[in-house]
Design a protein around this motif. Structure first.
Motif, PDB file in Angstrom:
ATOM      1  N   ALA A  38       0.834  -1.204   0.000  1.00  0.00           N
ATOM      2  CA  ALA A  38       0.000   0.000   0.000  1.00  0.00           C
ATOM      3  C   ALA A  38       0.872   1.260   0.000  1.00  0.00           C
ATOM      4  O   ALA A  38       0.574   2.233  -0.698  1.00  0.00           O
ATOM      5  N   VAL A  39       1.957   1.226   0.770  1.00  0.00           N
ATOM      6  CA  VAL A  39       2.874   2.369   0.818  1.00  0.00           C
ATOM      7  C   VAL A  39       3.517   2.568  -0.548  1.00  0.00           C
ATOM      8  O   VAL A  39       3.593   3.693  -1.060  1.00  0.00           O
ATOM      9  N   ILE A  40       3.962   1.487  -1.167  1.00  0.00           N
ATOM     10  CA  ILE A  40       4.603   1.572  -2.479  1.00  0.00           C
ATOM     11  C   ILE A  40       3.608   2.068  -3.527  1.00  0.00           C
ATOM     12  O   ILE A  40       3.945   2.915  -4.363  1.00  0.00           O
ATOM     13  N   ALA A  41       2.381   1.561  -3.490  1.00  0.00           N
ATOM     14  CA  ALA A  41       1.351   2.013  -4.437  1.00  0.00           C
ATOM     15  C   ALA A  41       1.120   3.513  -4.287  1.00  0.00           C
ATOM     16  O   ALA A  41       0.974   4.233  -5.293  1.00  0.00           O
ATOM     17  N   ASN A  42       1.115   3.994  -3.061  1.00  0.00           N
ATOM     18  CA  ASN A  42       0.947   5.429  -2.826  1.00  0.00           C
ATOM     19  C   ASN A  42       2.151   6.207  -3.359  1.00  0.00           C
ATOM     20  O   ASN A  42       1.982   7.282  -3.946  1.00  0.00           O
ATOM     21  N   ASP A  43       3.347   5.669  -3.169  1.00  0.00           N
ATOM     22  CA  ASP A  43       4.551   6.326  -3.687  1.00  0.00           C
ATOM     23  C   ASP A  43       4.499   6.429  -5.213  1.00  0.00           C
ATOM     24  O   ASP A  43       4.851   7.466  -5.787  1.00  0.00           O
ATOM     25  N   ILE A  44       4.060   5.368  -5.860  1.00  0.00           N
ATOM     26  CA  ILE A  44       3.944   5.371  -7.318  1.00  0.00           C
ATOM     27  C   ILE A  44       2.936   6.426  -7.759  1.00  0.00           C
ATOM     28  O   ILE A  44       3.176   7.177  -8.710  1.00  0.00           O
ATOM     29  N   LYS A  45       1.828   6.484  -7.055  1.00  0.00           N
ATOM     30  CA  LYS A  45       0.792   7.476  -7.363  1.00  0.00           C
ATOM     31  C   LYS A  45       1.368   8.890  -7.258  1.00  0.00           C
ATOM     32  O   LYS A  45       1.107   9.753  -8.103  1.00  0.00           O
ATOM     33  N   GLU A  46       2.170   9.131  -6.234  1.00  0.00           N
ATOM     34  CA  GLU A  46       2.788  10.440  -6.045  1.00  0.00           C
ATOM     35  C   GLU A  46       3.767  10.774  -7.169  1.00  0.00           C
ATOM     36  O   GLU A  46       3.837  11.924  -7.619  1.00  0.00           O
ATOM     37  N   VAL A  47       4.520   9.778  -7.634  1.00  0.00           N
ATOM     38  CA  VAL A  47       5.465  10.006  -8.729  1.00  0.00           C
ATOM     39  C   VAL A  47       4.709  10.377 -10.000  1.00  0.00           C
ATOM     40  O   VAL A  47       5.093  11.307 -10.723  1.00  0.00           O
ATOM     41  N   TYR A  48       3.609   9.665 -10.278  1.00  0.00           N
ATOM     42  CA  TYR A  48       2.800   9.999 -11.451  1.00  0.00           C
ATOM     43  C   TYR A  48       2.194  11.405 -11.312  1.00  0.00           C
ATOM     44  O   TYR A  48       2.136  12.150 -12.296  1.00  0.00           O
TER      45      TYR A  48
END
Length: 91
Positions: A38-48
């Motif tokens: 979940a943390v990684i998915a949020n990080d990816i979302k932030e990068v996009y």
């Protein structure tokens, strides 16, 4: 397991203490990994979101990421089939 199933468990079906401990360990590991995911998915979302803020097309970026994951031979095969389909419909 449904609540009615609990009465049908025999004494032979009881999990040993060692198995209970191992089961708990496995479940806790999966839970931690789910949290990490979940943390990684949020990080990816932030990068996009950052990329979008800089004017990049997020949909295309996602396609590029997906494209790069594929094996070169598989990509070439898919491209050839895509080209065949496109030419078959006159585009």
């Amino acid at each position: 397991m449904a609540s009615g199933d609990a009465a049908s468990i025999s004494s032979n079906d009881v999990i040993t203490g060692a198995a209970q401990t191992r089961l708990r360990t496995i479940i806790e590991r999966v839970e931690r990994l789910e949290e990490d995911k979940a943390v990684i998915a949020n990080d990816i979302k932030e990068v996009y979101a950052e990329a979008k803020g800089e004017g990049f097309d997020v949909q295309i970026l996602k396609r590029v990421v997906t494209f790069r994951k594929k094996d070169k031979v598989k990509r070439e095969e898919e491209d050839a089939i895509f080209d065949l389909y496109i030419s078959s419909i006159g585009m």
